[in-house]
Design a protein around this motif. Structure first.
Motif: not given
Lengths: 332, 332, 332, 332, 332, 332
Positions: F118-121, F123-128, F171-179
């Motif tokens: 979850i932490d990695e995802m 961070a990925e979301l915030n990076g985008f 939900l976070l996993e789905h968002i990050v994949s979509l990004l």
């Protein structure tokens, strides 16, 4: 696929006979399915397996799993055991199991098959083809019927996995019935090209020879699932036409169109709607013949379930309604 | 409704003949429609009216409105005038108009009619009924055919306002074609009760005698719009059965069911799905016969519009696809 | 089909230029359609014909029909005449007409074509195929691309008669765009077999080479109407695979499945639903790429019709809604 | 059909009471169903039968089959036996069974019935009819209500076999509720003909008197299945009108139209769409009243199943959604 | 949006009056649309413009384009010109055009408006709200009605761009009619929370205040197209509730649910199906009131088009059927 | 909702381990559900309860109900008991039950959760979001991600109750994949506004934070049922925008439109169809990512059920077809 019938030993014992043998030892040939090993309380294992033939199916147990021979689901096996009743249902406690040898049984005893003579129907089919006046269409159909692999399959294939004509010889039976309808309706509507219409009757489901498998049970092949009998049939026809001399291009397109459109609607898997008179007519005949057979089967099933002949059947899912056998009603 | 044919004077001049009379005086009988008075620049009025017969329609003008006699839309009138061309279309500038007398024209000249002989078809229909072995159904159909009012209407009614068999005698033509199909298919499927099936063929659309009006044009009656031919037909059958001795109750229900279910689907206006074999089969035959006739009409229309026989028609709305006449293609 | 571009004379005059020549004599090459002879008041005849090129269409008249040379609809003709205005619309009164010689014009001037370089796109396509690691799929695609007849057609075919990518080179443009999407998404979803997915991109519409004709206009062939590009494509792939050594049977089934299922739904003409991950993914990409192109075209059309960039388009029938160009809105 | 109420003996024991009698002897009257003889291990037979009343159903066994008297499914029988528990469910081991005599029970105890007084609702219905100003419609409704056979049935008929108002008196309850709604909405919309609207309320489901049978259970008749309450109702109205003097033809058509169109859509079995204001309005009221009753039933069922009043119900199949009782929620 | 009525000058001349002024000079105020400059033969330009008011529309020309003042589509302009007839239709040849000043006209003369008094309806609406016993719902509705911007808009907004109640004051008229229905039906079904139901009547379409614009014509706003009145309404309610003290959370959810579900089906744009009794009931009332108004409009249109009162209307697209005015029929 | 992970004691015993402990005493933590007291023959009561963790579920009994401590469905409890087999299924006969203390367990052990960090995802979301060039959209997303309550929920929420990504972090996993998909496709289609598209990826399902609850099981909230995540999300975005300075009105409408239209069709609960390119594209990506995940889950389930990798799965209800894992097939 089976080869010629009548040369195999008679099956002595059918599933439907077992009620007469409660608490007795029986011996017989059956098809195995749902084979499974389960744990007993003492951590040893027992075999659970279903045995079937064309009349039905029964659950069986073999308590000493170490005695179970080598066989797979779908194999015909010879078993010996005691018929008993557990929780109000019959089952067999098996003592012996062995794989049946190829010559010991007739596959036809294990799957449902047509009540008509395959040889007679085959002759009828050939007779119709011989009557063609269109030399190209006659040549095309002969190329199919004279192909030994196709002929062998066509004599035995079911017309479906589970719906109408789902029995050995069912496809041939359906074709021959359709050819009769084609003969009658082509006379009624003179604008119809009789030979073209009959070609549809013979070839429309030809792809089912590769869509379905019919050994000890009926199933879809991988090609059947992913490609489907309509597209397989188109490819088979293209392949045969490629081997014929000077088959007219327009006629080729019409034959392919008849196969592609015979389900009549996109949502039934036809990629083309019927756009020529023969295709429109054939779609009605094909659908009608299937429905007439479905009704026969449903009336037989209702009668077997103890319904009076003048009662409505239960809800028939394939037709989304209950049915009523007029004959039964009119006779009361 | 018309009575017996053949006693009326021949119509001399048809709409399709007018191209040969451009810039000439003509005299003839036509049906009036869209009658309207319009203002001229000088505030006087002129008459605009459409004239039609079974071959087509033309716009007309009568510039001196004071000369216009008394007539209504739907009347047959006798006119005299000059054929001329306005904005690339023919029209008639009318000099004289008078209402036609009943004996001066044959209604059949003003609406499309069957190309078959009505007397022959009527004899064919009666022949089928005479062949019934079911005395109740025979009595029911005779009650309809021997009712002079019904017989008179049934000989002339169209089968539709605008779709298949939309012409005088069309309903009878459709019935007789269906009876032929019933004869053939009842033999093919022995479980079918032939007389019951044929009863459906004769009575399924009987309500159209009151659903449609067919004078100088085809239209829906108020009862046709609000009640519809299926329910009208049911009421007509109930009424006839009530006058028969001992018509079996179950048979009554089956006949009503055949009428109620003949459209085959709820969305086509059938309040019941076909639930007996005869109803299932009849729905296919009725739909098939309509579609075959639709295709004939579409091919004729395409040919009239100058399409080559091996070309696809334009989009056919009633079937939601274009069509191709196989005959034309196979001959090229 | 056209052969290599760039060797033809430039077209001097386009339909869209004509507004600048009102009341002037013009000379130019156009495609003829709707050719018709009509009667004048004096019973002599005049010619009515539509002239078109890739920018639009205009109605024309030639009053002296005896001067009309021999040409058919679809021919490119050279005409001379006076641009004038009739009932608020421009038309040309023609003085001279003659059939154009093959060398006098470039077909590309008469039908819409891609704005991208066909050679560049062709190179891109070949580059993708060269990158395949699956030798069977690479061999299959090379068999198509190295077939001169197929390659010639594939470089020019439109992707549709009227919807998205309906221009010369449109099919190639669509394929190359899809290959780019395949590359990206195959990386995102590691379970996807990239080469199999890309094979779908190249072959899914290959049947359009025989479904459509693209001379001076785009149209359906008879085979296109009655068989359709999905089934034609299946047959083309079966035929190429039959010529390859040891193409794996399962892989053959998968490739056929990708073609058969690429429309995604029965009602869109796919006889099979996508059942493997590559087929599910490809259906999305194909549909997406078509929709993106549809939107580009609609925004261009709206702009041409004078809509402001931040206004909604009119109702877009292909998508059953109006659209809004975000770019236009965000910039205001 | 039942005759007058209140004259029968009280039923002492209901299915829902049985939990209080576990391991005790009980005696009571119940309806039999699913009667079956099954084999015991010793090859003798025992009786399996379900007993029911309007509160529920229980499985029973009678181990000595030789003691089973003569009765059929649907009969009311008097039984004596021991309430016990088998595999966590209650059942009765029966000692004695005999057919109940007609005077021993009240049919109303065995099927669900309205909680309202039938006499009061009947008076309400008659009061509405008496208030009509349209003499023809009043005469038509009086012809129905004064027909003793119809009145007897109409006082007891359920409105459905299984959905809304599926209880004795349900049809009358539904009619009276609709008449109240008609009164209110006819005032709100002055263009509505109040008497015509109310006629629809009384007659729209009148065909259910012959579509359904309601003895010890609710079921469809053969006529109900094959003809349906809409067409039966039309025939009943036609028959009554035929006996009235000078009922206006147009009014007859409107009344039939209201019955034919009251389901509102073809797919719900209406062969005509509502085309007059009263039919459009009535279709909403009829549907609304059914839905309101469905919700009441579902909330009662959810409460009985232990749901809290502020919880959503489970998925309600008849409405394709779960429901929430606002009252429960607003009170928390 | 207009402010209070009655303070503007009367409009003297309406489009429908123009037939009485053929070949005469007229002066009047109209809304401009479809303004366009077109080329004349001599290359000078003329103005083509449509003029409209709430009674209709007419095409106009101003031949000397240099005299055309500055105005845009949608502006009210004052014009002077000659009424004449061109190709059988009236048009005005304009001599003078100038932009109208704000005080010179009443907007209500240019768009259709309710025949009821807006002040009376506003009072009626407030009366219903004052009668609420639920203090939270009363406070919520008062927050809307006491918001001057909202109140001003709510008094004039149409209920639709083109369908039912598409006139100034139409939304208020629809709300008040619904409140009357709510009062009646809440009494009939005691389980219904009257105040909650009435809250739906007032707020269900409140988002239309921002979905539609109604100046000199009715149109969708960008927010209306992309967000829609249901979601706009939800946001407006959320915003008002946020400003109220202690509005109960559950009640907030119920109010939002009533707005979200009031179209009744997903395909009509409701993201939620009605799941509480008030939502189920309200969906029927809303739909019913719209349909009743549609029928009134269609009957008026048919009468205006010259249909006899006992004739069916033409096909009504919004209801997919023709309609019949019972009143007309019953009086004949 | 859980707070930070990693601080809880490891769970020792999972449901799937129990087969190894047949006939042994076990101790462990589980979630209780379906708690019920049932009567024994001697009229005393016993407890029936289901115990679950993220690996599965088991039925349990506690025969001495007086020993049952105080707990509710949904609580984590610590139990001690004997694993035994009843009617071929394992169950636990419980000896002791007590409520678990908050610190004794990690909620993540009781519900399925993502296999990604979850932490990695996060961070990925915030990076985008940090990469955005549109300051308004960046500010809007930061307002969400910097809201501690929202961030806490967003890190753990499942994406669904039962379908794709139905696990903690789903939900976070789905968002990050979509990004990731947004990044790729925005490059492929240059007309796409990347930041706007990515905003849709982050916010489209944000309403699920209030639509779903995820404690020891996943369920719908009342607001989720009656309002739904689309409308909740719209309200959340409106609320955040109201707190931002000068967020452009048009951009606000576009963001709301992306949320409202992301299901793509009315029948899937979107009250608006996608009308801008970003919305059209995003609908494809969202649907695609869900389907890819569904296929992964189905292949895993088929493998767990013992299917060979080259076999078709059973019928997959969510996709209305069986599926085939290409990888399995290509490797055979």
């Amino acid at each position: 696929m089976t080869s010629g019938p009548f040369s195999f030993p008679m099956k002595d014992l059918y599933i439907t006979d077992l009620t007469r043998f409660e608490n007795q030892q029986v011996t017989g040939f059956f098809v195995a399915s749902a084979k499974q090993f389960r744990a007993k309380k003492d951590s040893s294992r027992y075999l659970a397996v279903n045995l079937a033939d064309r009349t039905g199916q029964i659950e069986c147990r073999m308590w000493d799993a170490s005695e179970v021979g080598d066989f797979n689901n779908g194999d015909v096996i010879k078993v010996k055991g005691l018929v008993c009743r557990y929780q109000e249902k019959l089952q067999i406690n098996l003592d012996k199991i062995r794989l049946a040898a190829p010559g010991e049984y007739d596959l036809a005893d294990f799957v449902p098959h047509t009540v008509r003579s395959i040889d007679e129907m085959w002759a009828e089919l050939n007779g119709f083809v011989d009557s063609f006046s269109n030399v190209h269409l006659k040549a095309l159909l002969r190329a199919f019927l004279d192909d030994q692999e196709i002929a062998g399959a066509l004599r035995h294939a079911p017309a479906a996995k589970a719906l109408h004509h789902a029995w050995i010889g069912g496809l041939l039976e359906h074709i021959v019935s359709l050819l009769g309808l084609c003969e009658l309706t082509a006379k009624h509507y003179p604008e119809i090209d009789r030979d073209l219409l009959m070609t549809a009757a013979v070839l429309h489901d030809i792809g089912k020879l590769r869509e379905l498998s019919w050994g000890t049970s009926f199933d879809y092949t991988l090609e059947g699932q992913l490609v489907g009998h309509i597209s397989i049939g188109v490819a088979m026809v293209e392949s045969k036409i490629a081997q014929l001399d000077s088959f007219p291009q327009d006629l080729r397109i019409l034959v392919l169109h008849l196969i592609l459109s015979h389900h009549g609607k996109y949502e039934f898997g036809s990629p083309k709607l019927p756009m020529i008179p023969e295709a429109v007519l054939f779609n009605y005949l094909d659908d009608l013949d299937a429905k007439m057979q479905t009704m026969r089967s449903e009336f037989a099933r209702a009668e077997a379930a103890g319904k009076a002949p003048d009662q409505m059947t239960d809800w028939v899912r394939a037709m989304e309604r209950p049915l009523l056998n007029t004959n039964g009603l009119l006779k009361r």
